[in-house]
Motif scaffolding. Structure first.
Motif: not given
Ligand code: FAD
Ligand code: DLZ
Ligand code: SF4
Length: 509
Positions: A47-74
Motif C-alpha cells: 500500500i505504501g509503495f503504491f500510494a507514494a507512487m500515485r502521489h508522485f505521478a500527480k506531483e509530476l503532472r501538476s509540475a507540467g511533466h508528461k506522465v504515464i501511470y500503469i496501475a495494477l489493474d490496467d
C-alpha cells in the motif's frame, strides 16, 4: 521522444531529471506483479509503495511533466518493468529509454538486460540520493580483509564537513556510542509520534481484487506512513522537535508499552527517496545547533551516524558483495523459520511483542530486529534465506540492499564477518538489561535449566559450543569461551541437553 522509467523507490522530486519540463520526455511509473510477488510483503508495504507512487505521478503532472501511470489493474499492464517499457517504447515510437540506477541487484540485472531486447539507446542516470556511490566503499577498502564502518563514517563526515571543525570532529570525539545504551525507565515522557493518518482502503481493495497476497495488518483506513514529500517533511520536523532530544540515549531501549520510543520512523521515506539523507541530517543538526542547551551531542551524533554511516556503509557492502552475498551461510544453518514468526503466538514475551508490533505496524526498531527476532533466529540456527525473506517482507522500509546486509550480515553473521566483527547474540540478560519484556514473561530470565528457563539462555551457550571451530579464535569472543570452559562438564551437558530440548520443541515455545 524519451521514455523514462521511475521505480517505486525513486520518488526523488529534486532529481535533475525534473529541472525543466520537456515535452519530448515521458515519465512512466508502473505497479507490477513482479514487484508485488517477488517475496510475500506486508500489506502496508505494498500500500505504501503504491500510494507514494500515485502521489508522485500527480506531483509530476501538476509540475507540467508528461506522465504515464500503469496501475495494477490496467488491461494493458504486462506486469513487468521491461515488458511494459518495451511495449510503451514501441507504441510511442521512443528514440531512447532512460532509467535511474536501481538500488536492488535483481532489478539492476533486469534493466541491464534491456540492452539485448531493444536497439534503442539506454540513458542511465544516478538517483542523486546517496552521499556515496555504489563503489565508494569497495574503493576505500580495496585490498583490505574487512570493511570498518567507523572509518567509512569518518570519511563521509570529513568529505561533507558534517559536524566538523576543520578536519577534526566537533567537540573532539567522533563517536558517542557508549552514551547511547540506556534502558528507558520512564524518566521523560515519550512523545506520541502518531501524527499521520490517511485513508488507503481503495488501494487495499485493489490488491485484494487482483489477488495480490500480503500479510500483516493493512491498517488501510488509518495509514500512518508518509506517502508524499510533504508528509515525510512533517515526520522529519516532528522528529527533530520532539524525539531527537532523547534519540541517542534510548536508541537501544525496548519497551512493551511503546514500540516507537524516540525513533524517527523515517526509513521508509528515506528509502523511497521522498527525502534525502543529507536534508535529514542537516535538519537535525540545525535543530541541535539552535538547542544545544537542551540537546546533548550524543543525541545528534548517534542519529547522524545511523544515516550517513550505517546506511551508506550497508549500501557499499551490498554492491561490493552481490550477487554472492545472497548465498552466504557461514554457520551452515538450515532449520526452518518457526511458524510463530508469522503470528507472534509464542510464550516468549520479547518475541511475541516484537513480532506482533511488526505485524501491526510493518515496523520494529533496530534493537528489536537485531537483538530479539534476529538474535533468536541465529541462536536457533535458522536458514538465513528464510530469515531474509521474513525481514524483506515484513518491514515497510525493506529493500534488499539495506535488508540483506543488515539481516544476513549484521544480524545472522552469515557473511562470516564482513559487516560485523562478531555475531550479535545474547542471552536473556541483555534483553532484560535493555527492556521490560522479561517482566511477566512465561519464562524465567535467570534460569538456564528447568521447564521455565528462558530459551535464550541455553541456546546462547549452545551456540558458542557448536561453533567453536569457527569462532574460537575470535579475540572479541575469547572471554565467553573462558566462562564456558570454567563451567563443570555436568553443567555444560545439562545446558546442551536443554538447548536440544528447546530446539526439538521450537514450534511450541
Ligand atoms: P531510527 O532509529 O530513527 O534511525 C534513523 C535512520 O537511520 C533510519 O531511518 C535509517 O535510515 C538509518 N539506519 C539506522 N540503522 C541503520 C542500519 N543498521 N542500516 C541502515 N540504515 C540504518 N533498515 C532499513 O531501512 N531497511 C531494512 O530492510 C532494514 N532491515 C533490517 C534488518 C535487521 C535484521 C536489522 C538488525 C536492521 C535492519 N534495518 C533496516 C536497519 C534499522 O533497523 C532500520 O533502518 C530502522 O529500524 C528504521 O527505523 P527508524 O527510521 O525509526 O530508524
Ligand atoms: C516494493 C515495491 C512493490 C511492492 N511494488 C512496486 C511496483 O509495483 N512498482 C515499482 O516500481 N516498485 C515497486 N516496489 C519497489 C521496487 O521493488 C523497487 O523500486 C525496486 O526493487 C528497485 O529497488
Ligand atoms: Fe524473552 Fe527470555 Fe525475557 Fe522471556 S525471559 S522476555 S523469552 S528474554
Amino acid at each position: 521522444m524519451v521514455l523514462r522509467l521511475i521505480l517505486g523507490d525513486q520518488l526523488n522530486i529534486n532529481h535533475s531529471w525534473y529541472n525543466k519540463v520537456d515535452d519530448r520526455v515521458t515519465y512512466v511509473l508502473m505497479e507490477v506483479r513482479t514487484e508485488t510477488d517477488y517475496v510475500l510483503h506486508h500489506a502496508q508495504k505494498v500500500i505504501g509503495f503504491f500510494a507514494a507512487m500515485r502521489h508522485f505521478a500527480k506531483e509530476l503532472r501538476s509540475a507540467g511533466h508528461k506522465v504515464i501511470y500503469i496501475a495494477l489493474d490496467d488491461e494493458e499492464n504486462e506486469q513487468s518493468f521491461t515488458k511494459n517499457l518495451l511495449k510503451l517504447a514501441q507504441q510511442s515510437k521512443a528514440d531512447a529509454i532512460g532509467y535511474q540506477l536501481p538500488d536492488e541487484y535483481r532489478v539492476d540485472l533486469e534493466l541491464q538486460a534491456l540492452d539485448k531486447l531493444t536497439d534503442l539507446p539506454l540513458q542511465v542516470a544516478d538517483t542523486e540520493h546517496f552521499l556515496t556511490t555504489r563503489t565508494t566503499l569497495a574503493e576505500q577498502f580495496a585490498g583490505k580483509k574487512t570493511y570498518l564502518m567507523e572509518s567509512f563514517y569518518r570519511r563521509i563526515r570529513k568529505q561533507y564537513g558534517i559536524m566538523m571543525v576543520g578536519d577534526q570532529p566537533l567537540q573532539g570525539q567522533w563517536n558517542f556510542d557508549a552514551l547511547n545504551r540506556a534502558k528507558y525507565k520512564g524518566e521523560v515522557p515519550i512523545p506520541n509520534s502518531k501524527i499521520l493518518s490517511t485513508n488507503q482502503t481503495a488501494l487495499y481493495k485493489l490488491l485484494q481484487a487482483n489477488g495480490v497476497k500480503t500479510f500483516g495488518n493493512p491498517s488501510a483506513a488509518d495509514f500512518q506512513w508518509p506517502v508524499t514529500r510533504a508528509q515525510a517533511l512533517e515526520v522529519l520536523r516532528f522528529f527533530v522537535e520532539n524525539q531527537l532530544q532523547y534519540f541517542g540515549t534510548y536508541q537501544d531501549a525496548m519497551l512493551k508499552e511503546n514500540e516507537f520510543l524516540f525513533h524517527s520512523r523515517l526509513s521508509f521515506a528515506l528509502n523511497i527517496k521522498l527525502i534525502s539523507p543529507l536534508e535529514v541530517v542537516n535538519a537535525a543538526i540545525a535543530h541541535w545547533q539552535a538547542n544545544q542547551d537542551t540537546i546533548e551531542i550524543q543525541q545528534i551524533e548517534g542519529f547522524v551516524r545511523q544515516i550517513i554511516g550505517w546506511r551508506e556503509y550497508m549500501r557499499g557492502i551490498y554492491w561490493a558483495q552481490m550477487p554472492g552475498y545472497a548465498h552466504l551461510n557461514y554457520f551452515g544453518n538450515n532449520r526452518p523459520l518457526p511458524q510463530w514468526y508469522w503470528t507472534g503466538n509464542t510464550k516468549m514475551n520479547c518475541l511475541s511483542f516484537a513480532i506482533k508490533n511488526s505485524l501491526d505496524n510493518a515496523y520494529a526498531h533496530h534493537i528489536q530486529r537485531l537483538m530479539v527476532t534476529g538474535n533468536f533466529a541465529l541462536l536457533a540456527g535458522i536458514n538465513p534465506t528464510e530469515v531474509d525473506a521474513w525481514y524483506l517482507g515484513i518491514y515497510i522500509d525493506a529493500l534488499e540492499w539495506v535488508e540483506i546486509t543488515n539481516t544476513r550480515g549484521m544480524s545472522q553473521f552469515a557473511d562470516g564477518g564482513i559487516v560485523g566483527t562478531k555475531p550479535y547474540i545474547s542471552s536473556a540478560a541483555y534483553i532484560n538489561k535493555m527492556g521490560n519484556y522479561c517482566q511477566g514473561c512465561h519464562y524465567n530470565k535467570d534460569e538456564k535449566l528447568g521447564p521455565k528457563a528462558c530459551p535464550f539462555n541455553s541456546l546462547y551457550w549452545n551456540f558458542y559450543h557448536q561453533h567453536r571451530h569457527l569462532l574460537g579464535n575470535n579475540a572479541r569472543i575469547g572471554m565467553m569461551y573462558k566462562v564456558w570452559d570454567k563451567m563443570p562438564p555436568t553443567e555444560q551437558q545439562k545446558i546442551l541437553a536443554k538447548a536440544k530440548e528447546v530446539l526439538d520443541n521450537i514450534e511450541d515455545l
